[in-house]
Write a protein that holds these residues in place. Sequence first.
Motif, PDB file in Angstrom:
ATOM      1  N   LEU A   1      19.374  -5.537  -5.193  1.00  0.00           N
ATOM      2  CA  LEU A   1      20.649  -5.487  -5.916  1.00  0.00           C
ATOM      3  C   LEU A   1      20.774  -4.217  -6.731  1.00  0.00           C
ATOM      4  CD1 LEU A   1      21.030  -9.144  -7.237  1.00  0.00           C
ATOM      5  CD2 LEU A   1      22.506  -7.981  -5.604  1.00  0.00           C
ATOM      6  N   THR A   2      19.667  -3.788  -7.313  1.00  0.00           N
ATOM      7  CA  THR A   2      19.711  -2.619  -8.184  1.00  0.00           C
ATOM      8  C   THR A   2      19.342  -1.340  -7.455  1.00  0.00           C
ATOM      9  OG1 THR A   2      17.469  -3.203  -8.860  1.00  0.00           O
ATOM     10  CG2 THR A   2      19.256  -3.880 -10.295  1.00  0.00           C
ATOM     11  N   ALA A   3      18.905  -1.443  -6.199  1.00  0.00           N
ATOM     12  CA  ALA A   3      18.463  -0.259  -5.452  1.00  0.00           C
ATOM     13  C   ALA A   3      19.611   0.688  -5.159  1.00  0.00           C
ATOM     14  CB  ALA A   3      17.806  -0.680  -4.144  1.00  0.00           C
ATOM     15  N   GLY A   4      20.819   0.163  -5.045  1.00  0.00           N
ATOM     16  CA  GLY A   4      21.980   0.992  -4.737  1.00  0.00           C
ATOM     17  C   GLY A   4      22.201   2.083  -5.749  1.00  0.00           C
ATOM     18  N   GLU A   5      21.754   1.877  -6.985  1.00  0.00           N
ATOM     19  CA  GLU A   5      21.968   2.852  -8.048  1.00  0.00           C
ATOM     20  C   GLU A   5      21.182   4.124  -7.801  1.00  0.00           C
ATOM     21  OE1 GLU A   5      21.120   1.016 -11.767  1.00  0.00           O
ATOM     22  OE2 GLU A   5      22.243  -0.755 -11.219  1.00  0.00           O
ATOM     23  N   THR A   6      20.114   4.067  -6.982  1.00  0.00           N
ATOM     24  CA  THR A   6      19.318   5.271  -6.726  1.00  0.00           C
ATOM     25  C   THR A   6      20.070   6.254  -5.852  1.00  0.00           C
ATOM     26  OG1 THR A   6      18.304   4.347  -4.749  1.00  0.00           O
ATOM     27  CG2 THR A   6      17.182   3.965  -6.815  1.00  0.00           C
ATOM     28  N   THR A   7      21.086   5.747  -5.109  1.00  0.00           N
ATOM     29  CA  THR A   7      21.800   6.634  -4.197  1.00  0.00           C
ATOM     30  C   THR A   7      23.134   7.092  -4.780  1.00  0.00           C
ATOM     31  OG1 THR A   7      22.810   4.748  -3.095  1.00  0.00           O
ATOM     32  CG2 THR A   7      20.744   5.567  -2.190  1.00  0.00           C
TER      33      THR A   7
ATOM     34  N   MET B   1      18.607   2.725 -10.667  1.00  0.00           N
ATOM     35  CA  MET B   1      17.157   2.537 -10.855  1.00  0.00           C
ATOM     36  C   MET B   1      16.423   3.662 -10.127  1.00  0.00           C
ATOM     37  SD  MET B   1      14.882  -0.868 -10.040  1.00  0.00           S
ATOM     38  CE  MET B   1      15.403  -0.999  -8.377  1.00  0.00           C
ATOM     39  N   ASP B   2      15.487   4.311 -10.806  1.00  0.00           N
ATOM     40  CA  ASP B   2      14.838   5.437 -10.149  1.00  0.00           C
ATOM     41  C   ASP B   2      13.839   4.902  -9.125  1.00  0.00           C
ATOM     42  OD1 ASP B   2      13.364   4.879 -12.826  1.00  0.00           O
ATOM     43  OD2 ASP B   2      11.885   5.846 -11.521  1.00  0.00           O
ATOM     44  N   ARG B   3      13.434   5.813  -8.275  1.00  0.00           N
ATOM     45  CA  ARG B   3      12.616   5.469  -7.113  1.00  0.00           C
ATOM     46  C   ARG B   3      11.301   4.800  -7.519  1.00  0.00           C
ATOM     47  NH1 ARG B   3      13.445   4.028  -2.083  1.00  0.00           N
ATOM     48  NH2 ARG B   3      11.341   3.596  -1.375  1.00  0.00           N
ATOM     49  N   SER B   4      10.670   5.324  -8.546  1.00  0.00           N
ATOM     50  CA  SER B   4       9.361   4.781  -8.927  1.00  0.00           C
ATOM     51  C   SER B   4       9.498   3.332  -9.419  1.00  0.00           C
ATOM     52  CB  SER B   4       8.707   5.646 -10.002  1.00  0.00           C
ATOM     53  OG  SER B   4       9.531   5.707 -11.136  1.00  0.00           O
ATOM     54  N   LYS B   5      10.571   3.046 -10.093  1.00  0.00           N
ATOM     55  CA  LYS B   5      10.776   1.679 -10.577  1.00  0.00           C
ATOM     56  C   LYS B   5      10.993   0.739  -9.385  1.00  0.00           C
ATOM     57  CE  LYS B   5      13.266  -0.827 -14.139  1.00  0.00           C
ATOM     58  NZ  LYS B   5      14.374  -0.800 -15.112  1.00  0.00           N
ATOM     59  N   LEU B   6      11.739   1.228  -8.409  1.00  0.00           N
ATOM     60  CA  LEU B   6      11.973   0.416  -7.207  1.00  0.00           C
ATOM     61  C   LEU B   6      10.663   0.138  -6.488  1.00  0.00           C
ATOM     62  CD1 LEU B   6      13.840  -0.861  -5.044  1.00  0.00           C
ATOM     63  CD2 LEU B   6      14.030   1.398  -4.011  1.00  0.00           C
ATOM     64  N   GLU B   7       9.831   1.175  -6.392  1.00  0.00           N
ATOM     65  CA  GLU B   7       8.548   0.994  -5.691  1.00  0.00           C
ATOM     66  C   GLU B   7       7.638   0.049  -6.454  1.00  0.00           C
ATOM     67  OE1 GLU B   7       6.786   4.750  -4.735  1.00  0.00           O
ATOM     68  OE2 GLU B   7       8.450   5.335  -3.431  1.00  0.00           O
ATOM     69  N   ARG B   8       7.718   0.120  -7.780  1.00  0.00           N
ATOM     70  CA  ARG B   8       6.909  -0.807  -8.585  1.00  0.00           C
ATOM     71  C   ARG B   8       7.351  -2.245  -8.320  1.00  0.00           C
ATOM     72  NH1 ARG B   8       7.083   2.608 -12.963  1.00  0.00           N
ATOM     73  NH2 ARG B   8       8.698   1.381 -13.978  1.00  0.00           N
ATOM     74  N   ARG B   9       8.647  -2.428  -8.236  1.00  0.00           N
ATOM     75  CA  ARG B   9       9.167  -3.781  -7.989  1.00  0.00           C
ATOM     76  C   ARG B   9       8.770  -4.257  -6.589  1.00  0.00           C
ATOM     77  NH1 ARG B   9      15.090  -4.980 -10.508  1.00  0.00           N
ATOM     78  NH2 ARG B   9      14.391  -5.032 -12.662  1.00  0.00           N
TER      79      ARG B   9
ATOM     80  N   VAL C   1       0.833  -1.208   0.000  1.00  0.00           N
ATOM     81  CA  VAL C   1       0.000   0.000   0.000  1.00  0.00           C
ATOM     82  C   VAL C   1       0.866   1.257   0.000  1.00  0.00           C
ATOM     83  CG1 VAL C   1      -1.596   1.301   1.469  1.00  0.00           C
ATOM     84  CG2 VAL C   1      -1.976  -1.135   1.082  1.00  0.00           C
ATOM     85  N   ARG C   2       1.968   1.195   0.739  1.00  0.00           N
ATOM     86  CA  ARG C   2       2.809   2.385   0.877  1.00  0.00           C
ATOM     87  C   ARG C   2       4.284   2.014   0.671  1.00  0.00           C
ATOM     88  NH1 ARG C   2       2.495   7.090   4.169  1.00  0.00           N
ATOM     89  NH2 ARG C   2       0.257   7.258   4.462  1.00  0.00           N
ATOM     90  N   PRO C   3       4.708   1.751  -0.559  1.00  0.00           N
ATOM     91  CA  PRO C   3       6.111   1.364  -0.787  1.00  0.00           C
ATOM     92  C   PRO C   3       7.083   2.511  -0.472  1.00  0.00           C
ATOM     93  CG  PRO C   3       4.951   1.603  -2.867  1.00  0.00           C
ATOM     94  CD  PRO C   3       3.927   1.732  -1.807  1.00  0.00           C
ATOM     95  N   SER C   4       6.572   3.726  -0.418  1.00  0.00           N
ATOM     96  CA  SER C   4       7.452   4.875  -0.160  1.00  0.00           C
ATOM     97  C   SER C   4       8.017   4.863   1.266  1.00  0.00           C
ATOM     98  CB  SER C   4       6.688   6.179  -0.394  1.00  0.00           C
ATOM     99  OG  SER C   4       5.516   6.191   0.396  1.00  0.00           O
ATOM    100  N   ILE C   5       7.452   4.025   2.142  1.00  0.00           N
ATOM    101  CA  ILE C   5       8.002   3.992   3.510  1.00  0.00           C
ATOM    102  C   ILE C   5       9.390   3.362   3.547  1.00  0.00           C
ATOM    103  CG2 ILE C   5       5.730   3.897   4.603  1.00  0.00           C
ATOM    104  CD1 ILE C   5       6.170   0.947   5.135  1.00  0.00           C
ATOM    105  N   THR C   6       9.781   2.750   2.411  1.00  0.00           N
ATOM    106  CA  THR C   6      11.099   2.105   2.374  1.00  0.00           C
ATOM    107  C   THR C   6      12.219   3.107   2.118  1.00  0.00           C
ATOM    108  OG1 THR C   6      10.856   1.583   0.031  1.00  0.00           O
ATOM    109  CG2 THR C   6      10.115  -0.079   1.596  1.00  0.00           C
ATOM    110  N   VAL C   7      11.870   4.385   2.016  1.00  0.00           N
ATOM    111  CA  VAL C   7      12.907   5.398   1.788  1.00  0.00           C
ATOM    112  C   VAL C   7      13.855   5.451   2.976  1.00  0.00           C
ATOM    113  CG1 VAL C   7      13.297   7.884   1.605  1.00  0.00           C
ATOM    114  CG2 VAL C   7      11.540   6.799   0.208  1.00  0.00           C
ATOM    115  N   GLY C   8      13.280   5.461   4.171  1.00  0.00           N
ATOM    116  CA  GLY C   8      14.091   5.564   5.380  1.00  0.00           C
ATOM    117  C   GLY C   8      14.678   4.225   5.797  1.00  0.00           C
ATOM    118  N   LYS C   9      15.547   4.272   6.770  1.00  0.00           N
ATOM    119  CA  LYS C   9      16.236   3.060   7.224  1.00  0.00           C
ATOM    120  C   LYS C   9      15.246   2.071   7.841  1.00  0.00           C
ATOM    121  CE  LYS C   9      20.095   1.587  10.116  1.00  0.00           C
ATOM    122  NZ  LYS C   9      21.102   2.024  11.112  1.00  0.00           N
TER     123      LYS C   9
END
Lengths: 213, 68
Positions: B59-65, B1-9, A24-32
């Motif tokens: 594995l690909t999330a590191g590219e966003t930072t 990988m941009d943030r939206s792609k990561l969230e989609r995954r 529902v809220r994948p954006s919560i994974t931004v933080g640690k």
Amino acid sequence: MVTWTSLIVAIIVISIVLVSLIVVRPSITVGKGGKILAFVSLLVFPALSGGAGMSEHMERSKRTEFCLSCHTMTDHGKSLHVDDPSFLAAAHYQNNRVPRDQACFTCHRDYTMFGDFKAKLRGLRHVYVQYLGKVPDKIELYSPYNNRECLHCHQGARSFEEGATHNAEPGRLEQIKVNNLSCNSAGCHETVHGIDKLSDAKFWNEVREDGPK
Amino acid sequence: MDRSKLERRLRTSGVLVLAGLGVELATLFSSHPTAFLLFIFPGSVLLLIGIVIFLLSLLTAGETTKPQ
């Protein structure tokens, strides 16, 4: 009372709640904290749920009710209640010589989804035949019953080692122990389930704590 | 990988894991070979695919930072 099954259900429900948060809220994974939550929700708990569920299913598949849940096994289930001590399966079941809740598995250990890889494939084959194949009119073992399954319990027992019939002639006992002479040979314990004799058999009413069956 | 792609995954992974967990939960209320088979296919398969997609996204999330 908390049972193992209710514990597994609880783990799965918790996993579902946690994963739902991420969906529902994948954006919560931004933080640690969100990253840790995602790791726990999408890896740790699902893996735990899968492992615990598999363990539970494997234990259930040992149970008599599991084996008899297929209608193909109806007669074999009935044979456990035949009121005739010459019926080997019935005599073992009714006198608690095998645990009643694992009666089938106790004797057919190598015939189930346990044991070696071949035995597991055989178990899957049953399901394949049940749903996609043709169940044979007469159900038989794929290979002759090995005395090892009997001797697992009976070897060393006085009634077996000193039984008059087992020692009627020299070397007979040894022949039985090395599986050269089957326990189910003609004239010995040849009636096991006796499926073909069920129509003429009398049946025993099983007495349980909650009353006769 | 941009943030939206990561969230989609992550969403895809989550949906697959949810489906797998749902199937597994349902099979626990039955003691039958069919329930056991459903637990494995599709229950565990969906679960595994979901976990694999999550691990791939890690594995690909590191590219966003990575600094530009």
